[in-house]
Design a protein around this motif. Structure first.
Motif, short mmCIF file in Angstrom:
data_model
loop_
_atom_site.label_atom_id
_atom_site.label_comp_id
_atom_site.label_asym_id
_atom_site.label_seq_id
_atom_site.Cartn_x
_atom_site.Cartn_y
_atom_site.Cartn_z
N LEU A 235 0.84 -1.21 0.00
CA LEU A 235 0.00 0.00 0.00
C LEU A 235 0.87 1.25 0.00
CD1 LEU A 235 -2.63 -1.20 2.62
CD2 LEU A 235 -3.08 -0.79 0.20
N ILE A 236 1.93 1.22 0.80
CA ILE A 236 2.85 2.37 0.86
C ILE A 236 3.52 2.55 -0.50
CG2 ILE A 236 4.94 3.29 1.99
CD1 ILE A 236 2.48 3.17 3.87
N GLU A 237 3.94 1.45 -1.11
CA GLU A 237 4.59 1.54 -2.43
C GLU A 237 3.61 2.08 -3.48
OE1 GLU A 237 6.55 -2.06 -3.69
OE2 GLU A 237 7.13 -1.17 -5.62
N ALA A 238 2.38 1.59 -3.42
CA ALA A 238 1.37 2.08 -4.37
C ALA A 238 1.20 3.59 -4.23
CB ALA A 238 0.03 1.37 -4.13
N SER A 239 1.29 4.10 -2.98
CA SER A 239 1.13 5.55 -2.74
C SER A 239 2.23 6.34 -3.41
CB SER A 239 1.19 5.89 -1.25
OG SER A 239 0.43 5.05 -0.49
N SER A 240 3.40 5.74 -3.57
CA SER A 240 4.51 6.47 -4.20
C SER A 240 4.45 6.36 -5.73
CB SER A 240 5.86 5.95 -3.68
OG SER A 240 6.07 4.64 -4.18
N LEU A 241 3.64 5.44 -6.23
CA LEU A 241 3.58 5.22 -7.68
C LEU A 241 2.37 5.87 -8.34
CD1 LEU A 241 4.57 1.43 -7.72
CD2 LEU A 241 5.98 3.37 -8.46
N ILE A 242 1.30 6.04 -7.59
CA ILE A 242 0.08 6.62 -8.19
C ILE A 242 -0.65 7.45 -7.14
CG2 ILE A 242 -1.30 4.50 -7.73
CD1 ILE A 242 -2.73 5.11 -10.46
N GLY A 243 -1.15 8.61 -7.56
CA GLY A 243 -1.86 9.51 -6.65
C GLY A 243 -3.35 9.22 -6.64
N THR A 244 -4.06 9.79 -5.66
CA THR A 244 -5.51 9.57 -5.58
C THR A 244 -6.23 10.29 -6.73
OG1 THR A 244 -5.68 11.40 -4.03
CG2 THR A 244 -5.63 9.19 -3.10
N GLU A 245 -5.61 11.36 -7.23
CA GLU A 245 -6.19 12.09 -8.37
C GLU A 245 -6.32 11.17 -9.58
OE1 GLU A 245 -7.70 15.38 -10.25
OE2 GLU A 245 -6.99 15.37 -8.16
N GLU A 246 -5.23 10.46 -9.89
CA GLU A 246 -5.22 9.58 -11.06
C GLU A 246 -6.03 8.30 -10.80
OE1 GLU A 246 -2.13 7.07 -13.90
OE2 GLU A 246 -1.30 8.30 -12.29
N ALA A 247 -5.84 7.74 -9.61
CA ALA A 247 -6.46 6.43 -9.32
C ALA A 247 -7.96 6.55 -9.04
CB ALA A 247 -5.77 5.77 -8.13
N GLU A 248 -8.40 7.73 -8.62
CA GLU A 248 -9.76 7.97 -8.09
C GLU A 248 -9.93 7.28 -6.74
OE1 GLU A 248 -13.02 7.90 -10.81
OE2 GLU A 248 -14.52 7.91 -9.22
N ARG A 249 -9.70 5.96 -6.69
CA ARG A 249 -9.63 5.26 -5.40
C ARG A 249 -8.36 4.42 -5.45
NH1 ARG A 249 -13.06 8.52 -4.77
NH2 ARG A 249 -15.18 8.21 -3.97
#
Ligand code: GTQ
Length: 359
Positions: free
Chosen positions: A60-74
């Protein structure tokens, strides 16, 4: 001369040819499918499984560094049951995922006919809003997003906030009743004061004449502190249930029904050293360890768990749970749907009339 009866191979060939000719007409023989279609007892493709929080959190931490909530939506990592790969299912009927929001991030508003629950795993300062009313969330809180309500999420804290999402989306999609809308195309809901739903519906009072048929609870945050207090109260004055220890369900205050129309949710406390009797039911269940540690035997398989872990007991799998330290387990299943349809069944090692049924 009389014709001889067709030989067995002759008949097999004729049947095979018959199936081939029937198929393009949308016709298929039930006699080849009956046992699979109508099983003698539930045969869930779901497997007993566990997601350990200390193994999952780094992703989850790694995902946070690779994609933002703006792009991912969730920004969610879905919890997929290995028995149904690629289906976004944790049980046969339920979806679950772990959502992470970093400080200052925002997940934009949308709505859908699928209802959601949140069970907070970590962090403070996280918030979600339902139709314009915010609630701030603490670990162990159970939060409801009713069907077709606008919702968005944020984090005003100083560390990551993580919660488990549970959605009834597969039930909705089975019925082809799924809709979604993005906020950009629509007017924003009126802002409401933080805590408004709790002051109206969470004080053992109700608006006079309030609609008692509301399918989902108007209370949308059930704080962990209250759930804990309720369970500990039960331990002082009530006999334990041999299959559950001490257990209370989340209720809709307008009619006493389950809090969500499609997902049953409850919390259970197992005192240190308590071992439950064998039990199975037709609702495949997601458990989240809110507190403590222990071990479950599910369909003969041993699963050790500790705080933050998420594990699954499939439909009709025999299970028992043992707490090595006082444990609090959050449970979620499709029991409410099965009850409404007259389908839900359970099988207790000790019949219900042999003990007090505070369960
Ligand atoms: O937070 O609105 O895990 O719409 C999946 C779909 C979360 C949400 C999920 C969603 C959401």
């Amino acid at each position: 001369m009389q014709e001889s009866a067709p030989s067995a191979t002759d008949r097999q060939q004729k049947l095979a040819a018959f199936y081939e000719r029937a198929d393009p007409h949308g016709l298929s023989p039930l006699w080849l499918a009956l046992a699979r279609l109508v099983p003698a007892q539930p045969e869930s493709p779901a497997r007993a499984s566990i997601w350990r929080y200390d193994e999952v959190r780094p992703f989850l931490i790694e995902a946070s560094s690779l994609i933002g909530t703006e792009e991912a939506e969730r920004r969610v990592l879905m919890l997929e049951n290995a028995g149904m790969p690629g289906e976004a299912k944790i049980t046969r009927s339920l979806y679950a995922g772990l959502q992470i929001i970093q400080p200052g991030e925002y997940a934009r508003r949308h709505r859908h006919t699928a209802a959601a629950l949140r069970f907070v795993m970590e962090g403070t300062g996280g918030w979600t809003s339902v139709d314009g009313e915010r609630t701030y969330m603490e670990p162990g809180d159970f939060v409801v997003t009713p069907s077709w309500t606008w919702h968005e999420h944020g984090n005003e804290g100083s560390g990551p906030v993580v919660w488990m999402d549970g959605l009834d989306v597969h039930i909705v999609n089975l019925l082809d009743a799924g809709f979604r809308q993005d906020q950009s195309e629509h007017a924003a809901p009126a802002e409401r004061t933080t805590g408004a739903s709790n002051s109206t519906f969470g004080m053992n009072m109700l608006p006079v004449g309030c609609d008692r048929n509301r399918a989902t609870s108007p209370l949308f945050n059930y704080p962990y502190a209250k759930a804990r207090e309720a369970l500990h109260g039960l331990t002082r004055d009530t006999a334990d249930d041999p299959h559950f220890g001490f257990r209370l369900r989340y209720a809709n205050p307008v009619n006493g029904d389950w809090a969500i129309a499609t997902i049953a949710t409850w919390m259970q406390l197992l005192p240190k050293g308590f071992k439950t009797q064998n039990y199975r039911s037709t609702d495949g269940t997601v458990f989240v360890v809110a507190e403590g540690a222990g071990r479950s035997i599910v369909g003969g398989q041993s699963i050790d768990w500790t705080k933050g872990d998420i594990f699954v007991v499939p439909s009709w799998s025999m299970a028992s749970h043992e707490a090595s330290e006082e444990a609090v387990l959050f449970g979620a299943s499709d029991r409410v749907v099965q009850e409404k349809l007259g389908l839900w069944r359970e099988h207790r090692q000790i019949p219900i009339d042999e003990h007090l049924a505070y369960s």
